[in-house]
Design a protein around this motif. Structure first.
Motif, PDB file in Angstrom:
ATOM      1  N   SER A  15       0.828  -1.190   0.000  1.00 24.47           N
ATOM      2  CA  SER A  15       0.000   0.000   0.000  1.00 24.47           C
ATOM      3  C   SER A  15       0.869   1.249   0.000  1.00 24.47           C
ATOM      4  N   ASP A  16       2.071   1.135   0.615  1.00 19.28           N
ATOM      5  CA  ASP A  16       2.960   2.285   0.680  1.00 19.28           C
ATOM      6  C   ASP A  16       3.417   2.710  -0.709  1.00 19.28           C
ATOM      7  N   GLU A  17       3.955   1.752  -1.416  1.00 16.28           N
ATOM      8  CA  GLU A  17       4.649   2.120  -2.651  1.00 16.28           C
ATOM      9  C   GLU A  17       3.837   1.770  -3.876  1.00 16.28           C
ATOM     10  N   ASP A  18       2.737   1.123  -3.669  1.00 12.84           N
ATOM     11  CA  ASP A  18       1.829   0.801  -4.749  1.00 12.84           C
ATOM     12  C   ASP A  18       2.422  -0.205  -5.733  1.00 12.84           C
ATOM     13  N   GLU A  19       3.638  -0.615  -5.466  1.00  7.00           N
ATOM     14  CA  GLU A  19       4.302  -1.533  -6.399  1.00  7.00           C
ATOM     15  C   GLU A  19       5.176  -2.451  -5.548  1.00  7.00           C
ATOM     16  N   PHE A  20       4.978  -3.746  -5.737  1.00 12.73           N
ATOM     17  CA  PHE A  20       5.707  -4.684  -4.881  1.00 12.73           C
ATOM     18  C   PHE A  20       7.052  -5.009  -5.503  1.00 12.73           C
ATOM     19  N   ASP A  21       8.110  -4.796  -4.735  1.00 13.98           N
ATOM     20  CA  ASP A  21       9.446  -4.946  -5.306  1.00 13.98           C
ATOM     21  C   ASP A  21      10.263  -5.914  -4.452  1.00 13.98           C
ATOM     22  N   ALA A  22      10.273  -7.166  -4.889  1.00  8.84           N
ATOM     23  CA  ALA A  22      10.932  -8.202  -4.096  1.00  8.84           C
ATOM     24  C   ALA A  22      12.448  -8.036  -4.090  1.00  8.84           C
ATOM     25  N   VAL A  23      12.983  -7.678  -5.262  1.00  3.50           N
ATOM     26  CA  VAL A  23      14.441  -7.565  -5.364  1.00  3.50           C
ATOM     27  C   VAL A  23      14.940  -6.446  -4.459  1.00  3.50           C
ATOM     28  N   HIS A  24      14.193  -5.344  -4.464  1.00  2.00           N
ATOM     29  CA  HIS A  24      14.598  -4.213  -3.655  1.00  2.00           C
ATOM     30  C   HIS A  24      14.613  -4.579  -2.176  1.00  2.00           C
TER      31      HIS A  24
ATOM     32  N   ILE B  26       4.507 -14.475  -1.632  1.00  2.00           N
ATOM     33  CA  ILE B  26       3.654 -13.509  -0.921  1.00  2.00           C
ATOM     34  C   ILE B  26       3.069 -12.522  -1.921  1.00  2.00           C
ATOM     35  N   GLY B  27       3.920 -12.080  -2.835  1.00  2.98           N
ATOM     36  CA  GLY B  27       3.481 -11.102  -3.815  1.00  2.98           C
ATOM     37  C   GLY B  27       2.370 -11.616  -4.706  1.00  2.98           C
ATOM     38  N   MET B  28       2.343 -12.936  -4.903  1.00  4.38           N
ATOM     39  CA  MET B  28       1.317 -13.562  -5.723  1.00  4.38           C
ATOM     40  C   MET B  28      -0.077 -13.165  -5.232  1.00  4.38           C
ATOM     41  N   ILE B  29      -0.231 -13.082  -3.897  1.00  2.00           N
ATOM     42  CA  ILE B  29      -1.532 -12.709  -3.327  1.00  2.00           C
ATOM     43  C   ILE B  29      -1.973 -11.365  -3.884  1.00  2.00           C
ATOM     44  N   PHE B  30      -1.054 -10.401  -3.874  1.00  5.23           N
ATOM     45  CA  PHE B  30      -1.424  -9.033  -4.249  1.00  5.23           C
ATOM     46  C   PHE B  30      -1.567  -8.908  -5.756  1.00  5.23           C
ATOM     47  N   ILE B  31      -0.699  -9.607  -6.480  1.00  4.39           N
ATOM     48  CA  ILE B  31      -0.808  -9.555  -7.931  1.00  4.39           C
ATOM     49  C   ILE B  31      -2.159 -10.117  -8.367  1.00  4.39           C
ATOM     50  N   LEU B  32      -2.517 -11.266  -7.775  1.00  2.90           N
ATOM     51  CA  LEU B  32      -3.773 -11.895  -8.186  1.00  2.90           C
ATOM     52  C   LEU B  32      -4.969 -11.053  -7.761  1.00  2.90           C
ATOM     53  N   SER B  33      -4.905 -10.437  -6.563  1.00  3.69           N
ATOM     54  CA  SER B  33      -6.059  -9.636  -6.140  1.00  3.69           C
ATOM     55  C   SER B  33      -6.149  -8.356  -6.971  1.00  3.69           C
ATOM     56  N   ASP B  34      -5.013  -7.868  -7.444  1.00  5.05           N
ATOM     57  CA  ASP B  34      -5.021  -6.723  -8.350  1.00  5.05           C
ATOM     58  C   ASP B  34      -5.664  -7.083  -9.674  1.00  5.05           C
ATOM     59  N   GLN B  35      -5.314  -8.263 -10.166  1.00  6.26           N
ATOM     60  CA  GLN B  35      -5.750  -8.656 -11.504  1.00  6.26           C
ATOM     61  C   GLN B  35      -7.198  -9.134 -11.509  1.00  6.26           C
ATOM     62  N   PHE B  36      -7.555  -9.949 -10.495  1.00  6.99           N
ATOM     63  CA  PHE B  36      -8.848 -10.634 -10.560  1.00  6.99           C
ATOM     64  C   PHE B  36      -9.779 -10.248  -9.420  1.00  6.99           C
ATOM     65  N   GLY B  37      -9.432  -9.277  -8.634  1.00 14.23           N
ATOM     66  CA  GLY B  37     -10.325  -8.870  -7.557  1.00 14.23           C
ATOM     67  C   GLY B  37      -9.924  -9.478  -6.225  1.00 14.23           C
ATOM     68  N   ASN B  38     -10.472  -8.892  -5.172  1.00 18.61           N
ATOM     69  CA  ASN B  38     -10.067  -9.270  -3.828  1.00 18.61           C
ATOM     70  C   ASN B  38     -10.422 -10.706  -3.476  1.00 18.61           C
ATOM     71  N   ALA B  39     -11.547 -11.218  -3.996  1.00 20.60           N
ATOM     72  CA  ALA B  39     -11.999 -12.573  -3.644  1.00 20.60           C
ATOM     73  C   ALA B  39     -10.929 -13.591  -4.001  1.00 20.60           C
TER      74      ALA B  39
ATOM     75  N   PRO C 152      -4.250 -18.938   1.591  1.00 25.70           N
ATOM     76  CA  PRO C 152      -3.767 -20.184   2.219  1.00 25.70           C
ATOM     77  C   PRO C 152      -2.745 -20.936   1.375  1.00 25.70           C
ATOM     78  N   ILE C 153      -2.975 -20.987   0.065  1.00 23.74           N
ATOM     79  CA  ILE C 153      -2.026 -21.681  -0.811  1.00 23.74           C
ATOM     80  C   ILE C 153      -0.666 -21.004  -0.733  1.00 23.74           C
ATOM     81  N   SER C 154      -0.724 -19.690  -0.870  1.00 19.75           N
ATOM     82  CA  SER C 154       0.504 -18.908  -0.883  1.00 19.75           C
ATOM     83  C   SER C 154       1.253 -19.057   0.441  1.00 19.75           C
ATOM     84  N   LEU C 155       0.504 -18.988   1.549  1.00 21.96           N
ATOM     85  CA  LEU C 155       1.157 -19.092   2.853  1.00 21.96           C
ATOM     86  C   LEU C 155       1.706 -20.493   3.081  1.00 21.96           C
ATOM     87  N   GLY C 156       0.965 -21.492   2.592  1.00 28.24           N
ATOM     88  CA  GLY C 156       1.455 -22.873   2.732  1.00 28.24           C
ATOM     89  C   GLY C 156       2.791 -23.040   2.034  1.00 28.24           C
ATOM     90  N   PHE C 157       2.841 -22.545   0.788  1.00 27.85           N
ATOM     91  CA  PHE C 157       4.103 -22.645   0.050  1.00 27.85           C
ATOM     92  C   PHE C 157       5.195 -21.844   0.723  1.00 27.85           C
TER      93      PHE C 157
END
Lengths: 361, 75, 175
Positions: A25-34, A296-309, A316-321
Motif C-alpha cells: 500500500s505504501d509504494e503501490d508496487e511490490f518490489d521483491a528484489v529491492h 507472498i506477492g502472488m496474493i497481491f498480484i492476483l487480487s489486483d488482476q482478478f479482484g479481492n476474492a 492459504p495456498i501462498s502461505l502454505g508454500f
C-alpha cells in the motif's frame, strides 16, 4: 497443545502478511528484489525505516582527502554539501528539491555526490553490514561464553553440560571431524580449524538472521560472499605447496604443447573456484528470499488482476508454500554454510597436498 | 521489437536450460550415490560428502548461468 | 537499471568494512574461543581414550587373572584327583600285601599243623609198633611156651614186624 499451535500459525501468518501489505500500500508496487538487496537503512516495515550513518571519504582538488560523517542520508542531503543523483535518469537533483525527495522516500536509493570533489570511498554503514556485525557479535558472545565453560573445567575432563554447550560442541566437533580432518588431514586440520569454524558459524548465523522477522541476510549480498571467498582464496594460495604451484605453471605428465594450453586453464581455475564459492552462497540465499517474496506477492498480484476474492482465496495456498520454502531456507541455511566450509577445506587441502604423480590424475 | 524483450527471453530460456542441465547432472549423481549407500551402508558418510561436494560443483555451473541471466535481465 | 545495480553491484565500502569485521572476528575467536575449545575437546578425548585403554587393560588383566585362577583350580583338582588315585592304589597294594601275608601265614600255620600231626602220628606209630611188638612177643612167648623153642619164634616175629614197617608209608596218605 492444539490451540497453541493454531495461534502460533495465525501469528506467523499475520507477521508474514502485515509487512507485505503495508509495503504494497505504501509504494503501490511490490518490489521483491529491492527488499532483499542492500540499503542504507534498517527495515522495520510496518513501523518505519531507521536510516544508517553515511561515511564518505571525499577527494577534492582544493582540500585533498576529507572524511565526512553524517548520521543519516537525510541529514547528509540537508547539510547542503551533498547532492542526490537518482540512478534511473542520472540527472542531479537540486538542493531545493531535497525535502520533496525525502518525502517521496526515494532518497535512500540516490547516489550521493559531493558538491565539490568526488567520492573516493563510500564507507557508509549498510543494512547487510549491520547484520554481519550482529552475526559477528552473536558469535563472539556464544563462543567466548562457551570457551569460558571449557576453561572452567566443564567439558574439559567431564561430560559437557546443558543444551547450550552440547549443541555447540556437536557443531564444533562436526566441523572438525567431518569437514576439516577428512579434507585437510590430521596434520593440517588444526591449523585451519579456526578459519573453518569462524566461516561456518558466521555464514550460518548470517543465513539464520535472514529468517528472523525484520532481519536481513548478509550472505545474500555478493560483496559479503566475495569477501568470504577471498579469505578462502588467500588461505589457499598462501598455503599452496610447491606441488600446487607446479601443477598450475608446469602441469606434469603432459606434452609441452598441451602444457601451454593447460596453464591458462589452470590459472583461470584458480579464480573460478572462489568465484563459484561466492556466487553459490549469494545465489542460494537470494533465491530463497526472492521465492518467498514472490509467493507472498502472488496474493497481491492476483487480487489486483482478478479482484479481492481471488486474492483472499490464494492466501492459504501462498502461505502454505511460503511456510514450505521457509523450512527449505532453514535447511539451505545449514547446507550452504556446510558447503562453503567443506569446499574451502577441500580447496585448501588440495593446495596443501604433496601428492605423488604416479597415483594422481 | 524492444531489445530488452529479447534479453528477458534469453534470460528465461537460459535459466530454464541451466535448471534442466543441473537437474540431469545432480540426478545422475544422486541416483548412483543412493545405490552405493544401499549397497554399502558403512560408507554412507564418505559417499554423502563426496556427493555433496560434486553436487555443489554442478550447482556452481548452474549458478553461473543464473548470474548471466541476472545480468541479461538487469542490463 | 536500479534492481540489477542493487543486487549485483559492488560496494567497496561494504567490502572494506566486512573484511575488517570478519578478520577481527576470526582473530578474536581464534584466540579466545577456538583455542580453548579445541584444546579442551582434544584433552577430553585424550582422557577418554586413555581411560578406555586403561579399562581395556584392566579388563584383560582381570581376564588373565581369572584364567590363571581357573588354571590353578584345575591343577589343584588334578592334583587332588591324583593324590586320591595314588592313595587308593597304595591302599590296594597294602591290602594285597596284607592278604598275601595272611595267606602265607595261614599256609605256614597249616604246614606247622601238618608237621605236628605227622610228628604225633610217628610218635603214635612208634608207640603202637612197640606195643604191638611187645604184644606179639608176649603172645609168641605164650605160644612158644606151648609149641616151639624161643629162637625160632623170635625170628619169625621180626620178619613179620619188618614187613609191617615197610608197609607203613603206603598206608599214611590215606589216613
Amino acid at each position: 497443545m492444539r490451540p497453541i499451535n493454531f495461534f502460533l500459525a495465525l501469528f506467523c501468518a499475520l507477521v508474514l502478511i502485515f509487512p507485505s501489505e503495508s509495503m504494497a500500500s505504501d509504494e503501490d508496487e511490490f518490489d521483491a528484489v529491492h527488499h532483499s538487496s542492500d540499503g542504507y537503512y534498517l527495515d522495520f516495515l510496518p513501523i518505519g525505516k531507521v536510516e544508517l550513518p553515511r561515511i564518505l571519504i571525499i577527494r577534492s582538488d582544493l582540500t585533498g582527502y576529507g572524511l565526512r560523517v553524517y548520521p543519516s542520508t537525510k541529514s547528509a542531503l540537508r547539510s547542503g554539501e551533498i547532492l542526490a543523483e537518482m540512478p534511473d535518469d542520472g540527472h542531479q537533483e537540486n538542493t531545493e528539491d531535497v525535502e520533496a525527495l525525502i518525502n517521496s522516500g526515494k532518497h535512500l536509493d540516490a547516489k550521493l555526490v559531493p558538491i565539490e570533489g568526488t567520492v573516493f570511498l563510500d564507507l557508509s554503514i549498510t543494512k547487510h553490514l549491520i547484520f554481519a556485525l550482529l552475526a559477528s557479535g552473536i558469535l563472539l558472545v556464544i563462543f567466548i561464553g562457551l570457551a569460558r565453560r571449557y576453561t572452567q573445567g566443564i567439558g574439559r575432563t567431564t561430560a559437557p553440560r546443558g543444551i547450550f554447550q552440547n549443541l555447540f560442541e556437536t557443531l564444533v566437533v562436526f566441523v572438525r571431524d567431518d569437514i576439516a580432518v577428512p579434507n585437510l588431514g590430521k596434520k593440517h586440520a588444526l591449523r585451519f580449524l579456526p578459519y573453518l569454524l569462524t566461516a561456518f558459524f558466521f555464514i550460518l548465523t548470517c543465513n539464520l538472521l535472514g529468517l528472523v522477522p525484520f532481519g536481513a541476510t548478509a550472505t545474500s549480498n555478493l560483496n559479503v560472499t566475495a569477501v568470504l571467498a577471498t579469505f578462502t582464496f588467500v588461505l589457499t594460495q598462501v598455503n599452496g605447496s610447491k606441488d600446487h604451484w607446479r601443477h598450475v605453471f608446469w602441469p606434469p605428465g603432459m606434452p609441452v604443447a598441451v602444457k601451454f594450453l593447460l596453464i591458462p586453464t589452470e590459472i583461470i581455475g584458480l579464480f573460478t573456484k572462489p568465484i563459484a564459492l561466492a556466487i553459490r552462497l549469494f545465489a542460494n540465499l537470494t533465491a530463497g528470499h526472492l521465492v518467498i517474496l514472490s509467493l507472498i506477492g502472488m496474493i497481491f498480484i492476483l487480487s489486483d488482476q482478478f479482484g479481492n476474492a481471488i486474492g483472499y482465496g490464494v492466501v492459504p495456498i501462498s502461505l502454505g508454500f511460503t511456510l514450505f520454502v521457509m523450512f527449505l531456507e532453514l535447511l539451505i541455511a545449514f547446507i550452504q554454510a556446510y558447503i562453503f566450509t567443506i569446499l574451502s577445506a577441500l580447496f585448501i587441502g588440495m593446495a596443501l597436498a604433496d601428492h605423488s604423480h604416479s597415483e594422481a590424475h | 521489437m524492444d531489445p530488452s524483450a529479447l534479453a528477458y527471453l534469453g534470460a528465461g530460456l537460459g535459466t530454464g536450460l541451466v535448471a534442466l542441465g543441473t537437474g540431469l547432472g545432480i540426478g545422475r549423481l544422486a541416483g548412483p550415490a543412493m545405490e552405493a549407500t544401499a549397497r554399502q551402508p558403512e560408507a554412507t558418510n564418505d559417499i554423502r560428502t563426496t556427493m555433496i561436494v560434486a553436487a555443489a560443483l554442478i550447482e556452481g555451473v548452474a549458478l553461473f548461468g543464473l548470474v548471466v541471466a541476472f545480468i541479461l535481465t538487469f542490463k | 537499471m536500479l534492481l540489477g545495480a542493487s543486487l549485483l553491484s559492488a560496494n567497496v565500502g561494504l567490502i572494506v568494512w566486512l573484511s575488517i569485521v570478519f578478520l577481527t572476528t576470526l582473530l578474536i575467536l581464534r584466540k579466545y574461543a577456538w583455542g580453548p575449545i579445541t584444546s579442551a575437546l582434544s584433552e577430553r578425548e585424550a582422557t577418554i581414550a586413555t581411560s578406555l585403554n586403561r579399562a581395556e587393560e584392566a579388563l584383560s588383566e582381570s581376564k588373565r587373572l581369572q584364567e590363571q585362577n581357573a588354571q590353578a583350580k584345575r591343577e589343584a583338582e588334578q592334583e587332588a584327583q591324583k593324590l586320591l588315585r595314588d592313595a587308593r592304589e597304595e591302599a590296594q597294594v597294602i591290602r594285597d600285601q596284607e592278604a598275601q601275608r595272611t595267606q602265607e601265614e595261614i599256609a605256614l600255620i597249616r604246614e606247622q599243623a601238618k608237621q605236628e600231626i605227622e610228628r604225633d602220628k610217628q610218635r603214635a606209630l612208634q608207640s603202637l609198633r612197640k606195643e604191638v611188638a611187645d604184644l606179639a612177643i608176649l603172645a609168641a612167648e605164650k605160644v612158644l611156651q606151648e609149641n616151639l623153642d624161643g629162637a625160632r619164634q623170635h625170628a619169625l616175629i621180626d620178619r613179620f614186624i619188618d614187613g609191617l614197617t615197610s608197609q607203613e608209608p603206603n598206608q599214611t596218605p590215606s589216613a
